[in-house]
Design a protein around this motif. Structure first.
Motif, PDB file in Angstrom:
ATOM      1  N   HIS B  33       0.823  -1.210   0.000  1.00  0.00           N
ATOM      2  CA  HIS B  33       0.000   0.000   0.000  1.00  0.00           C
ATOM      3  C   HIS B  33       0.859   1.262   0.000  1.00  0.00           C
ATOM      4  O   HIS B  33       0.512   2.260  -0.615  1.00  0.00           O
ATOM      5  N   THR B  34       1.997   1.197   0.694  1.00  0.00           N
ATOM      6  CA  THR B  34       2.896   2.345   0.711  1.00  0.00           C
ATOM      7  C   THR B  34       3.381   2.661  -0.700  1.00  0.00           C
ATOM      8  O   THR B  34       3.288   3.786  -1.180  1.00  0.00           O
ATOM      9  N   ILE B  35       3.883   1.649  -1.373  1.00  0.00           N
ATOM     10  CA  ILE B  35       4.510   1.877  -2.679  1.00  0.00           C
ATOM     11  C   ILE B  35       3.457   2.245  -3.730  1.00  0.00           C
ATOM     12  O   ILE B  35       3.703   3.036  -4.626  1.00  0.00           O
ATOM     13  N   ARG B  36       2.271   1.705  -3.582  1.00  0.00           N
ATOM     14  CA  ARG B  36       1.198   1.980  -4.524  1.00  0.00           C
ATOM     15  C   ARG B  36       0.891   3.477  -4.619  1.00  0.00           C
ATOM     16  O   ARG B  36       0.824   4.062  -5.689  1.00  0.00           O
ATOM     17  N   ALA B  37       0.712   4.085  -3.449  1.00  0.00           N
ATOM     18  CA  ALA B  37       0.363   5.501  -3.414  1.00  0.00           C
ATOM     19  C   ALA B  37       1.506   6.348  -3.960  1.00  0.00           C
ATOM     20  O   ALA B  37       1.294   7.298  -4.714  1.00  0.00           O
ATOM     21  N   LYS B  38       2.727   5.983  -3.605  1.00  0.00           N
ATOM     22  CA  LYS B  38       3.873   6.755  -4.075  1.00  0.00           C
ATOM     23  C   LYS B  38       4.016   6.668  -5.591  1.00  0.00           C
ATOM     24  O   LYS B  38       4.315   7.643  -6.273  1.00  0.00           O
ATOM     25  N   ARG B  39       3.782   5.482  -6.123  1.00  0.00           N
ATOM     26  CA  ARG B  39       3.914   5.284  -7.554  1.00  0.00           C
ATOM     27  C   ARG B  39       2.922   6.156  -8.325  1.00  0.00           C
ATOM     28  O   ARG B  39       3.262   6.794  -9.324  1.00  0.00           O
ATOM     29  N   ALA B  40       1.706   6.192  -7.840  1.00  0.00           N
ATOM     30  CA  ALA B  40       0.693   6.999  -8.521  1.00  0.00           C
ATOM     31  C   ALA B  40       1.144   8.454  -8.604  1.00  0.00           C
ATOM     32  O   ALA B  40       0.980   9.120  -9.624  1.00  0.00           O
ATOM     33  N   GLY B  41       1.763   8.938  -7.542  1.00  0.00           N
ATOM     34  CA  GLY B  41       2.261  10.308  -7.536  1.00  0.00           C
ATOM     35  C   GLY B  41       3.377  10.516  -8.544  1.00  0.00           C
ATOM     36  O   GLY B  41       3.398  11.511  -9.279  1.00  0.00           O
ATOM     37  N   ALA B  42       4.309   9.575  -8.613  1.00  0.00           N
ATOM     38  CA  ALA B  42       5.449   9.706  -9.524  1.00  0.00           C
ATOM     39  C   ALA B  42       4.992   9.677 -10.981  1.00  0.00           C
ATOM     40  O   ALA B  42       5.531  10.374 -11.838  1.00  0.00           O
ATOM     41  N   VAL B  43       3.980   8.864 -11.258  1.00  0.00           N
ATOM     42  CA  VAL B  43       3.466   8.759 -12.620  1.00  0.00           C
ATOM     43  C   VAL B  43       2.691  10.024 -12.995  1.00  0.00           C
ATOM     44  O   VAL B  43       2.802  10.529 -14.118  1.00  0.00           O
ATOM     45  N   ALA B  44       1.941  10.559 -12.034  1.00  0.00           N
ATOM     46  CA  ALA B  44       1.120  11.738 -12.312  1.00  0.00           C
ATOM     47  C   ALA B  44       1.971  12.953 -12.679  1.00  0.00           C
ATOM     48  O   ALA B  44       1.492  13.889 -13.314  1.00  0.00           O
ATOM     49  N   GLU B  45       3.259  12.929 -12.295  1.00  0.00           N
ATOM     50  CA  GLU B  45       4.137  14.056 -12.638  1.00  0.00           C
ATOM     51  C   GLU B  45       4.363  14.191 -14.143  1.00  0.00           C
ATOM     52  O   GLU B  45       4.735  15.262 -14.615  1.00  0.00           O
ATOM     53  N   LEU B  46       4.201  13.110 -14.880  1.00  0.00           N
ATOM     54  CA  LEU B  46       4.471  13.161 -16.322  1.00  0.00           C
ATOM     55  C   LEU B  46       3.161  13.192 -17.107  1.00  0.00           C
ATOM     56  O   LEU B  46       2.412  12.219 -17.127  1.00  0.00           O
ATOM     57  N   ASP B  47       2.920  14.319 -17.789  1.00  0.00           N
ATOM     58  CA  ASP B  47       1.688  14.460 -18.568  1.00  0.00           C
ATOM     59  C   ASP B  47       1.618  13.459 -19.708  1.00  0.00           C
ATOM     60  O   ASP B  47       0.537  13.159 -20.220  1.00  0.00           O
ATOM     61  N   ASP B  48       2.772  13.019 -20.176  1.00  0.00           N
ATOM     62  CA  ASP B  48       2.796  12.151 -21.354  1.00  0.00           C
ATOM     63  C   ASP B  48       2.984  10.681 -20.979  1.00  0.00           C
ATOM     64  O   ASP B  48       3.516   9.900 -21.772  1.00  0.00           O
ATOM     65  N   TRP B  49       2.558  10.307 -19.770  1.00  0.00           N
ATOM     66  CA  TRP B  49       2.737   8.917 -19.339  1.00  0.00           C
ATOM     67  C   TRP B  49       2.112   7.931 -20.336  1.00  0.00           C
ATOM     68  O   TRP B  49       2.718   6.916 -20.684  1.00  0.00           O
ATOM     69  N   ALA B  50       0.903   8.233 -20.790  1.00  0.00           N
ATOM     70  CA  ALA B  50       0.221   7.306 -21.710  1.00  0.00           C
ATOM     71  C   ALA B  50       1.019   7.135 -22.998  1.00  0.00           C
ATOM     72  O   ALA B  50       1.114   6.027 -23.543  1.00  0.00           O
ATOM     73  N   GLN B  51       1.631   8.223 -23.480  1.00  0.00           N
ATOM     74  CA  GLN B  51       2.425   8.137 -24.708  1.00  0.00           C
ATOM     75  C   GLN B  51       3.725   7.367 -24.473  1.00  0.00           C
ATOM     76  O   GLN B  51       4.169   6.591 -25.333  1.00  0.00           O
ATOM     77  N   LEU B  52       4.332   7.598 -23.321  1.00  0.00           N
ATOM     78  CA  LEU B  52       5.557   6.851 -23.000  1.00  0.00           C
ATOM     79  C   LEU B  52       5.255   5.358 -22.891  1.00  0.00           C
ATOM     80  O   LEU B  52       6.010   4.508 -23.365  1.00  0.00           O
ATOM     81  N   ARG B  53       4.131   5.057 -22.265  1.00  0.00           N
ATOM     82  CA  ARG B  53       3.723   3.668 -22.086  1.00  0.00           C
ATOM     83  C   ARG B  53       3.494   2.996 -23.441  1.00  0.00           C
ATOM     84  O   ARG B  53       3.946   1.875 -23.687  1.00  0.00           O
ATOM     85  N   GLU B  54       2.842   3.725 -24.324  1.00  0.00           N
ATOM     86  CA  GLU B  54       2.586   3.180 -25.657  1.00  0.00           C
ATOM     87  C   GLU B  54       3.903   2.987 -26.416  1.00  0.00           C
ATOM     88  O   GLU B  54       4.111   1.973 -27.084  1.00  0.00           O
TER      89      GLU B  54
END
Ligand code: SF4
Lengths: 213, 474
Positions: B33-54
């Motif tokens: 649960h600790t890492i889950r919440a932190k990860r969501a924050g780190a991912v939210a910092e990048l607006d282009d996460w969906a494009q990077l993922r693709e």
């Protein structure tokens, strides 16, 4: 006992058979951003500063003129009495320190490096968005072991020529044939209940000096 | 290490034991649960996460489609840069190659940086048989090794141990392996890390042979990349005279530039950091810097079988970030050991049965170790549709006929267990409802329907999974 070349043939043969009916994969679309940061040097520098500090590096700004005095203060402040000096480090950087200098000629053993208190280096590049300094073993940086074993690493960044905003801007500027070390804060572990602890095997203290003219 | 994954009970039995272990469950819940919440924050910092993922997905797909070409290319580049490339079709071959290389140096101990591939092939045991002691140097691996235990998480292999247990393991066992734990060792994480630093330092400084895996290898340049936090990786990759890296053939990426995608995806997905503390990149050998001899062992060991399956091959995109473990409600309750291989959690449930086949009860039960909630797909930085592969593998198990049906029945007992403990699912549920946009829409899949439609199963849950799922999703 099978020969090495037959293992190679077997693996490659299996790969080719596995892919025999596979459809062609589309070309890669690179519509991600080149940078997430406004193209303004002051903003990029502030971001670098902030991100380095966020990962518990000490961050300092200095002019070129004041640099030797600052390095001297940092070394004294950490009680460092022996300092490893990589080949090609500008001579005056350590002019403000009375620590004993150990110039690396490639022959310092791991044990000798372990008995030194600190190392002072430049870098190849700094990446603002990730709070990273990149070393590529160039002049003023030395071989990788130098920045690994001593417990204090002071790293000098030339802001005018060495700071980029993002990873897509960083990679084209690096030479893949050189060994590179990307450093984002001092060594750390979260292996005990995911509680972050700074300082395991690499230098426990990282001081980054941003040199602005 | 005397622990072994071979001959372990199938997922349902192992999971049931784990659920009864309240310490284990508490440790796991806290950590994930600790890492889950932190990860969501780190991912939210990048607006282009969906494009990077693709882009990450596409790079991997394209690489896999032309894997033979890229492997030949990496071989040429590494060789040109002064390295030696070996090929291993299976675990035995890889172990023999590494053992022979170590023996040729005349050394009887090696330092190791955490590597899934060497765990998968059981390298430490093979070395031990040859009289070579392998020291694990990652803090969590050290905890596992000193505790004579098995890793339970990709990123944090000792995630199932709390600080008090770690203190006891260090106090009781460090002396057997080298420098003893300091007197009066407390359970403060900083003190425990310091004890590990002291214990391992003498080993690093005298090590002549290092063994690693790699996160990426770049075909066009022959560059290997190891991403880490503690500096033990740098120690193992830099100080020894000989370096041996065992790397799965799917780890290749075509170009240097491709690293700009994966170095953004991996740290944020795994440790929830903008960048992990240390990344080392090296190309062959360099005069006067680092090992004088470098050996790359390219490992197949079931990867080509996986590659041959048109649905299952996407599992080879995995960059081992462990995000899917941290969101998985089944993993959270069952723990990593129940999966019976080096690869726990959702990725283990689709990778292990493909690497090893589904001949054993354990491996056949793995595709059922899921509620198909889809949270794993949502967080996966290379968009592996884990539920799709799970359903596909269930069909394959069922297609094995009489034997397959028996295995399937065992697996359904796991489902019953899961549904009898609805609390196990709520965390995943909540997450899933927040992430509908990227959520696979076909739930509950054919696999689930098969469970609930089977009339002759005595242990069916009171409420069919479909109804339960629907109700909890309104
Ligand atoms: S399957 Fe995806 S989320 Fe899971 S470890 Fe692999 S890359 Fe990470």
């Amino acid at each position: 006992m099978t020969s090495a070349s037959s293992a190679r043939d077997r693996v490659l043969g299996r790969v080719r058979r596995a892919l025999a009916d596979a459809p062609e994969a589309p070309e890669v679309t690179r519509d991600y951003l080149v940078s997430h940061t406004p193209d303004d040097p002051a903003t990029v520098l502030d971001l670098l500063h902030e991100n380095l500090a966020d990962y518990r590096a000490g961050v300092h700004r200095s002019t070129r003129q004041h640099l030797p005095a600052l390095i001297g203060e940092l070394l004294t402040g950490h009680g460092a009495r022996t300092v490893v000096v990589p080949p090609g480090l500008p001579g005056d950087w350590l002019a403000g320190s009375d620590a004993r200098l150990r110039h690396d000629d490639g022959h310092l053993t791991p044990a000798e490096l372990d008995s030194a208190d600190a190392v002072v280096t430049g870098c190849a590049l700094a990446v603002a968005e990730t709070g990273t300094v990149v070393l590529d073993a160039g002049p003023g940086q030395g071989r990788r072991a130098l920045t690994l074993i001593p417990d204090l690493h002071i790293c000098v960044v030339d802001v005018a020529g060495q700071v980029v905003a993002s990873l897509p801007q960083a990679l084209p500027r690096l030479d893949p044939t050189r060994p590179t070390t990307w450093i984002s804060g001092p060594s750390a572990t979260s292996d005990i209940e995911l509680d972050r602890v700074e300082g395991v095997h690499g230098p426990r203290t990282l001081e980054v000096v941003l040199v602005v003219e | 290490m005397s622990g072994t994954f071979i001959g372990m009970p199938s997922f349902p039995e192992a999971a049931r034991d784990a659920v009864r272990d309240t310490t284990l469950r508490g440790n796991l819940r806290h950590a994930t649960h600790t890492i889950r919440a932190k990860r969501a924050g780190a991912v939210a910092e990048l607006d282009d996460w969906a494009q990077l993922r693709e882009a990450g997905k596409q790079i991997k797909d394209r690489t896999l489609r032309h894997l033979d070409t890229h492997l030949e290319q990496v071989e040429r580049a590494v060789t040109a840069a002064g390295g030696t490339v070996h090929w291993a079709a299976d675990a035995d071959e890889a172990n023999r190659i590494v053992t022979d290389l170590v023996k040729a140096t005349g050394e009887t101990e090696v330092v190791k940086v955490k590597s899934m591939a060497t765990q998968e092939i059981g390298l430490n045991a093979a070395l031990e048989e040859a009289g070579i002691r392998a020291y694990e140097t990652d803090l969590a691996e050290l905890i596992v090794q000193l505790g004579d235990d098995l890793p339970s998480h990709i990123l944090v292999p000792a995630i199932h141990r709390n600080r008090g247990e770690i203190r006891d393991i260090f106090r009781d066992n460090m002396a057997d392996w080298g420098r003893p734990a300091p007197d009066g060792l407390t359970d403060r994480p900083a003190d425990l890390a310091e004890a590990a630093r002291l214990h391992l330092r003498e080993k690093f400084l005298r090590a002549k042979v290092g063994i690693s895996g790699a996160n990426f290898m770049v075909a066009e340049t022959g560059t290997l990349v190891v991403v880490e936090s503690e500096g033990n990786g740098r120690m193992c990759l830099t100080l020894p005279e000989t370096l041996i890296s065992v790397v799965g053939i799917e780890k290749v990426v075509p170009t240097w530039r491709d690293l700009e995608v994966f170095l953004q995806l991996l740290p944020r997905s795994s440790t929830a950091e903008r960048m992990n503390p240390y990344t080392t990149m090296w190309t062959g050998t360099t005069d006067g810097d680092g090992p004088r001899a470098f050996h790359l062992v390219l490992l197949d060991n079931g990867r080509t079988d996986t590659l041959a399956d048109e649905v299952g091959r996407q599992a080879l995109r995995c960059i081992r970030c462990s995000a899917c473990l941290n969101v998985c409600p089944v993993y959270e309750r069952a723990g990593g050991h129940a999966y019976g291989s080096a690869y726990p959690g959702p990725i283990g449930a689709i990778l292990t049965p493909q690497l090893r086949g589904t001949a054993t009860e354990l491996d056949a039960s793995l595709p059922y170790a899921s509620s198909l909630c889809g949270a794993c797909y949502e967080v996966c930085p290379v968009a592996i549709d884990i539920p799709e592969v799970l359903v596909h593998l269930r069909e394959k198990v069922a297609d094995q006929g009489g034997r397959g049906h028996r295995l399937e029945r065992a697996a359904m007992r796991a489902a019953t267990w899961l549904l009898d403990h609805p609390a196990a699912l709520t965390a995943g549920e909540r997450l899933a409802s927040r992430t509908r946009k990227l959520h696979p829409r076909r739930l509950p899949g054919p696999g689930v329907r098969e469970w609930t439609n089977s009339r002759d199963l005595p242990e069916l849950p009171a409420e069919p999974f479909r109804d339960w799922w629907k109700k909890n999703h309104e």
